[in-house]
Structures are given as C-alpha cells and as structure tokens.
Scaffold this active site. Structure first.
Site, PDB file in Angstrom:
ATOM      1  N   ARG A 214       0.836  -1.197   0.000  1.00  0.00           N
ATOM      2  CA  ARG A 214       0.000   0.000   0.000  1.00  0.00           C
ATOM      3  C   ARG A 214       0.875   1.253   0.000  1.00  0.00           C
ATOM      4  O   ARG A 214       1.928   1.292   0.636  1.00  0.00           O
ATOM      5  CB  ARG A 214      -0.924  -0.002   1.225  1.00  0.00           C
ATOM      6  CG  ARG A 214      -2.000  -1.076   1.133  1.00  0.00           C
ATOM      7  CD  ARG A 214      -2.621  -1.366   2.482  1.00  0.00           C
ATOM      8  NE  ARG A 214      -3.433  -0.263   3.007  1.00  0.00           N
ATOM      9  CZ  ARG A 214      -4.710  -0.076   2.698  1.00  0.00           C
ATOM     10  NH1 ARG A 214      -5.329  -0.888   1.853  1.00  0.00           N
ATOM     11  NH2 ARG A 214      -5.381   0.924   3.247  1.00  0.00           N
TER      12      ARG A 214
ATOM     13  N   GLU B 209     -14.948  -4.693   9.682  1.00  0.00           N
ATOM     14  CA  GLU B 209     -15.666  -4.992   8.451  1.00  0.00           C
ATOM     15  C   GLU B 209     -15.929  -6.481   8.292  1.00  0.00           C
ATOM     16  O   GLU B 209     -15.234  -7.317   8.859  1.00  0.00           O
ATOM     17  CB  GLU B 209     -14.904  -4.443   7.232  1.00  0.00           C
ATOM     18  CG  GLU B 209     -13.450  -4.806   7.153  1.00  0.00           C
ATOM     19  CD  GLU B 209     -12.689  -4.051   6.053  1.00  0.00           C
ATOM     20  OE1 GLU B 209     -12.984  -2.886   5.769  1.00  0.00           O
ATOM     21  OE2 GLU B 209     -11.771  -4.660   5.494  1.00  0.00           O
TER      22      GLU B 209
ATOM     23  N   CYS C 290      -7.880  -4.506  -1.876  1.00  0.00           N
ATOM     24  CA  CYS C 290      -8.805  -4.518  -0.743  1.00  0.00           C
ATOM     25  C   CYS C 290      -9.564  -3.196  -0.745  1.00  0.00           C
ATOM     26  O   CYS C 290      -8.948  -2.144  -0.799  1.00  0.00           O
ATOM     27  CB  CYS C 290      -8.065  -4.615   0.583  1.00  0.00           C
ATOM     28  SG  CYS C 290      -6.531  -5.537   0.530  1.00  0.00           S
ATOM     29  N   SER C 291     -10.891  -3.271  -0.677  1.00  0.00           N
ATOM     30  CA  SER C 291     -11.654  -2.021  -0.669  1.00  0.00           C
ATOM     31  C   SER C 291     -13.086  -2.300  -0.219  1.00  0.00           C
ATOM     32  O   SER C 291     -13.332  -3.294   0.480  1.00  0.00           O
ATOM     33  CB  SER C 291     -11.615  -1.359  -2.061  1.00  0.00           C
ATOM     34  OG  SER C 291     -12.098  -0.033  -1.983  1.00  0.00           O
TER      35      SER C 291
END
Length: 227
Positions: free
Chosen positions: A70, A148, A86-87
């Site tokens: 990242r 999440e 990833c989102s």
C-alpha cells in the site's frame, strides 16, 4: 475529528473519505450507509459501526499471487504489504445488489482498475469467484481502524498492470515459498503486512491456494468467519 488533523493527509486519499460505504449488522444485513471517513474512525468502530468490504486474491497462469504494498499516502495501514486489492462496495444500486454477491464483485472490478490499472474488460465480475466472508476488527493507529465483514474473492487471470502510485507503492507476484518468507520477515518486524491479510494467510490461504482447480469445496456463503 478536528479538520486540522486532516491537514497532513494526502489530498487524493482525503477525497475518497467522502465515499459512502454500506453499513451492516453482524450478519451482513444492510442497515444504512455512512462515509468512508466515519466507518474508519476508531471512536465509531468502538460503538459498533460495521461496514462491508472485500479482499481480492489474483493469481496468474503460473499460480503466483499478486501482492501489493500500500502507498505511503494511504490513511489506513500505509506502506503495508497485502493481497492484490482490498476495498469496499459503495452505497449505490450497482454495488448494493446482493444476488450472488454481484455488487461486491462489481466493486472489485472497479477497484482493480483504480488501484492497479487493470482494464475493466480484463476482469469481468463473473470471472471473480466469491469464496466466503470473514469479520475482523483492527486498529491502524490511534485515530483510524477497520471493522468490516470482508468478502474473499479469487481471480485467476493474466492481467495488464498500470498501478496508481497514490494507491500502490510496489507490487509483485509471489510463489507460496516467497509468501512464507514475507510472513517470516513480518514476524521479525522487517516489513509490515495488513491485519486482514495476516489473518487470511494464517487461517485459510495456503489450503485454498493448493486447490485452485477445486476451489468449490471451500465455498461457503452461509458462514461468516469471526476472527
């Protein structure tokens, strides 16, 4: 949080904090929507704010896994190595559609383009396999964190890469042995990895990777793994 605390943050990443994520209950039922910013503030996470997310694992025809590091501009977990992409699906009709998790898979296609420059036509939503879900919580720093339910998505394709440097610092394809070495480096504190990637690698990834041709045995859309 006071706006002055935002001043040091990357402008492009701050704009993304206005995106509307999908709020869910513990069983992944939609209960509302809120900004990416509010979803990732620890003060809200401590009150139970939970959102929907996804993690993509993309393998090439040599069965190597595409990792990214990242960018240092990222607000959460900057500079960390992680899986391909990833989102979050966004609170719009296209990405809210739940049948066969098509909304999440459309979101994954969108973010593969945004982060890694993979042309939309190279990875279609129907080419993305939805394996299972996991719920995890992790702090990035004193202000930001994650809470999440993460849809695990697999893709097997050779793709064209043109990463956005504001999203991705570096990227590489790794074999199982190379990933194991990266995990050893992370354990020694030589590199940083994202918490969700660590969980998935340690709990699931290698057995899935060994069975890429027979992934259906691991598909479980009923269970949410609580990590």
């Amino acid at each position: 949080m006071p706006e002055r605390n935002m001043n040091h943050l990357d402008k492009q990443q701050v704009q993304l904090l206005a995106e509307m994520c999908i709020l869910i209950d513990e069983n992944d039922n939609k209960i509302g929507a809120d900004t990416k910013k509010n979803c990732h503030l620890n003060e809200n996470i401590e009150k139970g704010l939970l959102h929907r997310a996804f993690s993509v694992f993309l393998f090439n025809d040599e069965n190597k896994l595409l990792l990214q590091q990242r960018s240092d501009a990222k607000i959460t977990f900057p500079g960390c190595f992680t899986n391909t992409c990833c989102s979050h699906p966004l609170n719009n009709p296209s990405e809210l559609e739940e049948n066969e998790a098509i909304g999440v898979r459309r979101a994954a296609q969108r973010r593969l383009k945004a982060e890694l420059g993979i042309p939309l036509e190279e990875v279609l939503p129907e080419e993305i396999d939805y394996v299972t879900r996991l719920h995890y919580k992790a702090q990035s720093d004193s202000i930001w964190g994650e809470n999440e339910i993460d849809y695990i998505l697999f893709v097997r394709k050779n793709v064209t890469l043109n990463p956005d440097p504001n999203e991705v610092k570096s990227y590489r394809y790794v074999s199982k042995e190379e990933l194991k070495e990266l995990m050893r480096k992370a354990a020694r504190g030589e590199v940083k990895i994202t918490p969700w990637f660590k969980i998935i690698v340690e709990a699931f990834l290698f057995k899935w990777w060994d069975n890429l041709d027979h992934l259906s045995q691991f598909v479980d859309h009923e269970k949410i793994h609580r990590m």
